[in-house]
Scaffold this motif. Structure first.
Motif, PDB file in Angstrom:
ATOM      1  N   TYR A  14       0.858  -1.195   0.000  1.00 52.45           N
ATOM      2  CA  TYR A  14       0.000   0.000   0.000  1.00 52.45           C
ATOM      3  C   TYR A  14       0.890   1.240   0.000  1.00 52.45           C
ATOM      4  O   TYR A  14       2.035   1.189   0.465  1.00 52.45           O
ATOM      5  N   PRO A  15       0.376   2.354  -0.544  1.00 47.95           N
ATOM      6  CA  PRO A  15       1.191   3.567  -0.617  1.00 47.95           C
ATOM      7  C   PRO A  15       1.500   4.105   0.785  1.00 47.95           C
ATOM      8  O   PRO A  15       0.692   3.981   1.687  1.00 47.95           O
ATOM      9  N   ARG A  16       2.711   4.695   0.915  1.00 48.51           N
ATOM     10  CA  ARG A  16       3.099   5.261   2.206  1.00 48.51           C
ATOM     11  C   ARG A  16       2.436   6.603   2.462  1.00 48.51           C
ATOM     12  O   ARG A  16       2.252   7.007   3.594  1.00 48.51           O
ATOM     13  N   ASN A  17       2.118   7.339   1.405  1.00 48.23           N
ATOM     14  CA  ASN A  17       1.571   8.692   1.562  1.00 48.23           C
ATOM     15  C   ASN A  17       0.838   9.083   0.280  1.00 48.23           C
ATOM     16  O   ASN A  17       0.808   8.339  -0.696  1.00 48.23           O
ATOM     17  N   TRP A  18       0.288  10.276   0.294  1.00 47.72           N
ATOM     18  CA  TRP A  18      -0.547  10.736  -0.823  1.00 47.72           C
ATOM     19  C   TRP A  18       0.257  10.843  -2.108  1.00 47.72           C
ATOM     20  O   TRP A  18      -0.235  10.516  -3.197  1.00 47.72           O
ATOM     21  N   SER A  19       1.508  11.284  -1.993  1.00 44.52           N
ATOM     22  CA  SER A  19       2.315  11.445  -3.195  1.00 44.52           C
ATOM     23  C   SER A  19       2.586  10.070  -3.831  1.00 44.52           C
ATOM     24  O   SER A  19       2.519   9.916  -5.056  1.00 44.52           O
ATOM     25  N   TRP A  24       1.135   5.623  -7.828  1.00 45.59           N
ATOM     26  CA  TRP A  24       0.664   4.251  -8.028  1.00 45.59           C
ATOM     27  C   TRP A  24      -0.605   4.183  -8.863  1.00 45.59           C
ATOM     28  O   TRP A  24      -0.794   3.266  -9.638  1.00 45.59           O
ATOM     29  N   PHE A  25      -1.513   5.139  -8.624  1.00 44.81           N
ATOM     30  CA  PHE A  25      -2.858   5.004  -9.188  1.00 44.81           C
ATOM     31  C   PHE A  25      -3.176   6.099 -10.204  1.00 44.81           C
ATOM     32  O   PHE A  25      -4.216   6.741 -10.127  1.00 44.81           O
ATOM     33  N   GLY A  26      -2.270   6.273 -11.156  1.00 47.02           N
ATOM     34  CA  GLY A  26      -2.442   7.319 -12.146  1.00 47.02           C
ATOM     35  C   GLY A  26      -3.418   6.955 -13.258  1.00 47.02           C
ATOM     36  O   GLY A  26      -3.884   7.818 -13.982  1.00 47.02           O
ATOM     37  N   ALA A  30      -3.822   0.813 -13.757  1.00 43.41           N
ATOM     38  CA  ALA A  30      -3.037   0.629 -12.529  1.00 43.41           C
ATOM     39  C   ALA A  30      -3.952   0.250 -11.368  1.00 43.41           C
ATOM     40  O   ALA A  30      -3.608  -0.611 -10.550  1.00 43.41           O
ATOM     41  N   CYS A  31      -5.119   0.883 -11.313  1.00 46.47           N
ATOM     42  CA  CYS A  31      -6.071   0.575 -10.235  1.00 46.47           C
ATOM     43  C   CYS A  31      -6.571  -0.861 -10.371  1.00 46.47           C
ATOM     44  O   CYS A  31      -6.652  -1.598  -9.386  1.00 46.47           O
ATOM     45  N   LEU A  32      -6.889  -1.257 -11.601  1.00 48.26           N
ATOM     46  CA  LEU A  32      -7.367  -2.625 -11.847  1.00 48.26           C
ATOM     47  C   LEU A  32      -6.309  -3.658 -11.462  1.00 48.26           C
ATOM     48  O   LEU A  32      -6.621  -4.674 -10.843  1.00 48.26           O
ATOM     49  N   ALA A  33      -5.065  -3.380 -11.825  1.00 46.29           N
ATOM     50  CA  ALA A  33      -3.976  -4.317 -11.528  1.00 46.29           C
ATOM     51  C   ALA A  33      -3.820  -4.460 -10.014  1.00 46.29           C
ATOM     52  O   ALA A  33      -3.588  -5.561  -9.493  1.00 46.29           O
ATOM     53  N   LEU A  91     -10.620   4.563  -5.392  1.00 46.19           N
ATOM     54  CA  LEU A  91      -9.439   4.376  -4.552  1.00 46.19           C
ATOM     55  C   LEU A  91      -9.113   5.652  -3.782  1.00 46.19           C
ATOM     56  O   LEU A  91      -8.706   5.596  -2.616  1.00 46.19           O
ATOM     57  N   ALA A  92      -9.321   6.792  -4.426  1.00 46.90           N
ATOM     58  CA  ALA A  92      -9.099   8.061  -3.716  1.00 46.90           C
ATOM     59  C   ALA A  92     -10.081   8.186  -2.546  1.00 46.90           C
ATOM     60  O   ALA A  92      -9.725   8.655  -1.464  1.00 46.90           O
TER      61      ALA A  92
END
Ligand SMILES: [Zn+2]
Length: 332
Positions: A14-19, A24-26, A30-33, A91-92
């Motif tokens: 999972y991402p460490r932070n918002w950046s 990751w989820f551009g 990417a979200c589907l994967a 995801l957001a």
């Protein structure tokens, strides 16, 4: 279900932070994967025939089983099924929902994500709430306090336009909720369970205790006769009779009273006291999810757990959310 075996790692699972989240989820791909990896951590397993093995990929979202040739998608059969909202927005929303310590109201989510409608935000939050109860979760154990409390809620939280909401008269309801809290030694609270009940009779409270607390546990209640049968049911029942006692309830049942105060503050604060009675169970599920993970070192971990459960949850349609089934009804 093997979803809690491996400890997830920040920056890998999972991402460490918002950046990092933005990196990751551009894209939808990417979200589907990401969701595919959460749903099938050991590789694709056909939802139709249960045969494992890399599927044929006919488009970015279509997966075809090599064994039975049935087509499926990553989101079919999950809370994201047939959604028109982009996964990036979902995801957001999950990130925002889990990173706010006390959660978020539908109006707050609508504003922060710039969603077109209140209804969209409201439905997303309710679908996520469906994913907050992990199937097969363990019952409470050790020393557990159980008591009931009244919550005061206003039925303003409906998925209708703001103008309708403004013109509608709100009513305040008193609803009875039963609370179970694990007491830790030497002090502090463990996990909790909550449920709305129709009244404080034994027909209401005993099934709750049996569903939520491991037999053999020490169960502390007040002197209410509703709990009389607990010893016979295999619990180590400790009754504290309040009547005429000089010890006030918030001292003798400290865990339950603390949790009740937190729920009331949460409903008043995050949700402005406005929760439709028909949907209270969903809000209680969210509260339990947050409370039981309050010591989680990272908010990203909550994001991961929520999405992990979201892809393991039955699909929910808008009409399901608006007219929730009683908890006892098995979903098809
Ligand atoms: Zn198959």
């Amino acid at each position: 279900m093997d979803i809690h075996i491996v400890a997830p790692e920040a920056g890998r699972d999972y991402p460490r932070n918002w950046s990092e989240f933005l990196d990751w989820f551009g894209s939808e791909e990417a979200c589907l994967a990401y969701l595919e990896r959460l749903r099938w951590p050991r590789g694709f397993v056909c939802p139709n025939c249960a045969v494992a093995g890399e599927p044929y990929r006919s488009s970015r979202s279509r997966l075809m089983c090599r064994s039975c040739a049935r087509q499926s998608t990553v989101t079919a059969g999950t809370i994201f099924d047939k959604t028109r909202t982009p996964l990036r927005v979902w995801l957001a929303a999950a990130w925002y929902l889990t990173n706010q310590k006390h959660g978020v109201s539908a109006l707050g989510l609508q504003r922060v994500l710039g969603l077109g409608g209140y209804e969209t935000a409201w439905t997303m939050l309710h679908r996520f709430r469906r994913a907050m109860v992990r199937p097969g979760r363990e019952r409470l154990n050790g020393v557990v306090e159980v008591d009931e409390t009244y919550l005061s809620i206003t039925d303003r939280d409906t998925p209708v336009s703001t103008s309708v909401r403004k013109s509608r008269k709100c009513r305040t309801h008193q609803v009875l909720v039963v609370i179970a809290v694990e007491l830790l030694q030497p002090k502090g609270f463990g996990r909790i369970r909550l449920s709305r009940i129709a009244n404080d009779s034994d027909e209401q409270v005993i099934p709750f205790v049996q569903a939520c607390i491991e037999p053999g546990a020490r169960v502390r209640t007040d002197g209410s006769a509703a709990y009389r049968s607990l010893s016979k049911l295999g619990y180590d029942h400790q009754r504290t009779v309040m009547l005429g006692s000089t010890v006030p309830a918030h001292v003798s049942m400290a865990g339950v009273h603390r949790v009740a105060a937190l729920i009331k503050r949460w409903i008043l604060g995050t949700h402005h006291g406005s929760v439709q009675p028909a949907h209270l169970d969903a809000y209680l599920d969210e509260f339990v999810f947050r409370f039981n993970r309050r010591r989680s070192a990272s908010r990203g971990m909550l994001f991961y757990r929520l999405l992990q459960q979201a892809v393991a949850t039955d699909p929910v349609t808008y009409s399901d959310v608006v007219r929730p089934l009683p908890k006892s009804v098995k979903r098809a």
